[in-house]
Design an enzyme around this catalytic site. Structure first.
Site, PDB file in Angstrom:
ATOM      1  N   HIS A  18       5.870 115.244 -45.828  1.00 33.66           N
ATOM      2  CA  HIS A  18       5.236 115.817 -47.027  1.00 33.66           C
ATOM      3  C   HIS A  18       4.193 116.864 -46.632  1.00 33.66           C
ATOM      4  O   HIS A  18       4.087 117.907 -47.261  1.00 33.66           O
ATOM      5  CB  HIS A  18       4.558 114.717 -47.855  1.00 33.66           C
ATOM      6  N   LYS A  43      12.032 102.813 -58.034  1.00 35.88           N
ATOM      7  CA  LYS A  43      11.211 102.610 -56.838  1.00 35.88           C
ATOM      8  C   LYS A  43      10.070 101.644 -57.061  1.00 35.88           C
ATOM      9  O   LYS A  43       9.227 101.863 -57.927  1.00 35.88           O
ATOM     10  CB  LYS A  43      10.615 103.948 -56.394  1.00 35.88           C
ATOM     11  N   ARG A  93      15.499 117.999 -47.264  1.00 35.16           N
ATOM     12  CA  ARG A  93      15.748 117.674 -45.850  1.00 35.16           C
ATOM     13  C   ARG A  93      17.215 117.820 -45.483  1.00 35.16           C
ATOM     14  O   ARG A  93      17.548 118.298 -44.416  1.00 35.16           O
ATOM     15  CB  ARG A  93      15.300 116.233 -45.568  1.00 35.16           C
ATOM     16  N   SER A 131       9.760 107.890 -46.308  1.00 37.15           N
ATOM     17  CA  SER A 131       8.752 106.837 -46.448  1.00 37.15           C
ATOM     18  C   SER A 131       9.393 105.458 -46.265  1.00 37.15           C
ATOM     19  O   SER A 131       8.777 104.567 -45.684  1.00 37.15           O
ATOM     20  CB  SER A 131       8.063 106.941 -47.804  1.00 37.15           C
TER      21      SER A 131
HETATM   22  N1  COA Z   1       9.774 115.140 -45.573  1.00 35.75           N
HETATM   23  C1  COA Z   1       9.991 113.841 -45.369  1.00 35.75           C
HETATM   24  N2  COA Z   1      10.299 112.993 -46.334  1.00 35.75           N
HETATM   25  C2  COA Z   1      10.388 113.475 -47.566  1.00 35.75           C
HETATM   26  C3  COA Z   1      10.177 114.810 -47.861  1.00 35.75           C
HETATM   27  C4  COA Z   1       9.853 115.666 -46.800  1.00 35.75           C
HETATM   28  N3  COA Z   1       9.650 116.945 -46.977  1.00 35.75           N
HETATM   29  N4  COA Z   1      10.355 114.995 -49.186  1.00 35.75           N
HETATM   30  C5  COA Z   1      10.672 113.809 -49.683  1.00 35.75           C
HETATM   31  N5  COA Z   1      10.692 112.887 -48.711  1.00 35.75           N
HETATM   32  C6  COA Z   1      11.090 111.508 -48.846  1.00 35.75           C
HETATM   33  C7  COA Z   1      10.089 110.618 -49.432  1.00 35.75           C
HETATM   34  O1  COA Z   1       9.345 110.008 -48.417  1.00 35.75           O
HETATM   35  C8  COA Z   1      10.967 109.663 -50.172  1.00 35.75           C
HETATM   36  O2  COA Z   1      11.443 108.686 -49.272  1.00 35.75           O
HETATM   37  P1  COA Z   1      11.864 107.240 -49.786  1.00 35.75           P
HETATM   38  O3  COA Z   1      12.897 107.413 -50.834  1.00 35.75           O
HETATM   39  O4  COA Z   1      12.343 106.631 -48.548  1.00 35.75           O
HETATM   40  O5  COA Z   1      10.615 106.628 -50.333  1.00 35.75           O
HETATM   41  C9  COA Z   1      12.160 110.466 -50.621  1.00 35.75           C
HETATM   42  O6  COA Z   1      12.174 111.546 -49.760  1.00 35.75           O
HETATM   43  C10 COA Z   1      12.106 111.044 -52.003  1.00 35.75           C
HETATM   44  O7  COA Z   1      10.842 110.854 -52.509  1.00 35.75           O
HETATM   45  P2  COA Z   1       9.962 111.792 -53.415  1.00 35.75           P
HETATM   46  O8  COA Z   1       9.841 113.154 -52.873  1.00 35.75           O
HETATM   47  O9  COA Z   1       8.717 111.046 -53.639  1.00 35.75           O
HETATM   48  O10 COA Z   1      10.813 111.960 -54.668  1.00 35.75           O
HETATM   49  P3  COA Z   1      11.399 110.906 -55.641  1.00 35.75           P
HETATM   50  O11 COA Z   1      12.853 111.036 -55.609  1.00 35.75           O
HETATM   51  O12 COA Z   1      10.806 109.561 -55.418  1.00 35.75           O
HETATM   52  O13 COA Z   1      10.900 111.504 -57.019  1.00 35.75           O
HETATM   53  C11 COA Z   1       9.389 112.319 -58.613  1.00 35.75           C
HETATM   54  C12 COA Z   1       9.590 111.535 -57.328  1.00 35.75           C
HETATM   55  C13 COA Z   1       7.921 112.187 -58.887  1.00 35.75           C
HETATM   56  C14 COA Z   1       9.711 113.778 -58.415  1.00 35.75           C
HETATM   57  C15 COA Z   1      10.284 111.769 -59.732  1.00 35.75           C
HETATM   58  O14 COA Z   1      10.322 110.369 -59.669  1.00 35.75           O
HETATM   59  C16 COA Z   1       9.757 112.170 -61.099  1.00 35.75           C
HETATM   60  O15 COA Z   1       9.850 113.307 -61.477  1.00 35.75           O
HETATM   61  N6  COA Z   1       9.188 111.184 -61.828  1.00 35.75           N
HETATM   62  C17 COA Z   1       8.620 111.384 -63.149  1.00 35.75           C
HETATM   63  C18 COA Z   1       9.627 111.090 -64.246  1.00 35.75           C
HETATM   64  C19 COA Z   1      10.526 112.280 -64.428  1.00 35.75           C
HETATM   65  O16 COA Z   1      10.120 113.315 -64.921  1.00 35.75           O
HETATM   66  N7  COA Z   1      11.772 112.134 -64.016  1.00 35.75           N
HETATM   67  C20 COA Z   1      12.724 113.244 -64.065  1.00 35.75           C
HETATM   68  C21 COA Z   1      13.423 113.351 -65.377  1.00 35.75           C
HETATM   69  S1  COA Z   1      14.457 111.970 -65.660  1.00 35.75           S
END
Ligand code: COA
Length: 166
Positions: A18, A43, A93, A131
Site C-alpha cells: 500500500h 472481509k 498487482r 494483507s
Molecule cells: N500491494 C500489496 N497488496 C495490496 C495492494 C498493493 N498495492 N493493493 C491491495 N492489496 C491487497 C490488500 O492487502 C488486500 O489483501 P487481502 O485481500 O489479502 O486482505 C487486497 O489486496 C485487496 O484489498 P483492498 O485494496 O483493501 O481492497 P478491497 O478489495 O478489500 O476493497 C474497498 C476495499 C474499500 C475498495 C471496497 O471494499 C469498497 O469500496 N468498500 C465500500 C463499499 C463499496 O462502495 N463497495 C463498492 C460498490 S458495491
C-alpha cells in the site's frame, strides 16, 4: 485548483504494498485522502477500524501531502463525492486484481458518474504482498518484517499474542 485523489482499502493491516502505491500517487496528485473501510460483507478484519486508522497514520506519518485519513462505513462513491474528489486510486498487482478492479470501477462510476479510477501497477518488489498472506505468516510466527513498517509489524505480533484469531 488542487487535485485531490482518494485511495481506499481495508488496510488490515497496511503493508509496504500500500505504501508503494501511496508514495507514487503523491507524486502525481497534489494530495491524497486515505479512506479506511469498515468491515464489509466479504472481509472480517483482525484489527478494528479504529486500530486500522491508527496504524495507517503511523505508517504514513513521514509522507507529506496526505490530506487526511478517514474511516468510512458507506459506499466509496458516496465518500468520494462527500470529500469533493473525483479521482480514485487503486493499486493493481496482477491480472486477477485487474479483473476485479474493472468491475469495481464500473460500479463506482454508475453510482457517481464523475468518478474516474486511476490504476497504478504495483512495483515488482511488492506485487506479491497481500494483507492476508502477511497475517497468515504472522500467525505461524514466520518473518513478516520484509512486508511491513516496524510499528505495524509490532502491532501484528501483539495482536496474535493476545488473541487466537484466523
Ligand atoms: N500491494 C500489496 N497488496 C495490496 C495492494 C498493493 N498495492 N493493493 C491491495 N492489496 C491487497 C490488500 O492487502 C488486500 O489483501 P487481502 O485481500 O489479502 O486482505 C487486497 O489486496 C485487496 O484489498 P483492498 O485494496 O483493501 O481492497 P478491497 O478489495 O478489500 O476493497 C474497498 C476495499 C474499500 C475498495 C471496497 O471494499 C469498497 O469500496 N468498500 C465500500 C463499499 C463499496 O462502495 N463497495 C463498492 C460498490 S458495491
Amino acid at each position: 485548483m488542487k487535485k485531490t485523489a482518494i485511495y481506499p482499502g481495508t488496510f488490515d493491516p497496511i503493508t509496504y504494498g500500500h505504501l508503494d502505491i501511496i508514495t507514487r500517487a503523491i507524486k502525481i496528485f497534489d494530495n491524497i485522502i486515505i479512506a479506511v473501510s469498515s468491515d464489509n460483507l466479504n472481509k472480517k478484519t483482525i484489527f478494528s477500524l479504529k486500530e486500522r486508522i491508527k496504524l495507517t497514520q503511523l505508517a504514513t506519518a513521514n509522507i507529506h501531502n496526505i490530506k487526511k485519513i478517514v474511516g468510512f462505513n458507506d459506499l466509496l462513491a458516496n465518500l468520494a463525492k462527500k470529500e469533493n474528489t473525483n479521482i480514485l486510486i487503486r493499486g493493481v498487482r496482477t491480472i486477477f486484481d485487474f479483473d476485479y478492479e474493472i468491475k469495481l470501477a464500473a460500479i463506482n462510476k454508475q453510482i457517481y458518474p464523475e468518478l474516474d479510477s486511476i490504476f497504478l501497477l504495483s512495483s515488482q518488489e511488492t506485487s506479491f504482498i497481500s494483507s492476508s498472506f502477511v497475517k497468515e505468516i504472522a500467525k505461524y510466527k514466520g518473518n513478516v518484517k520484509p512486508y511491513l513498517p516496524k510499528e505495524i509489524h509490532l502491532a501484528l505480533l501483539k495482536k496474535f499474542q493476545k488473541t487466537n484469531i484466523l
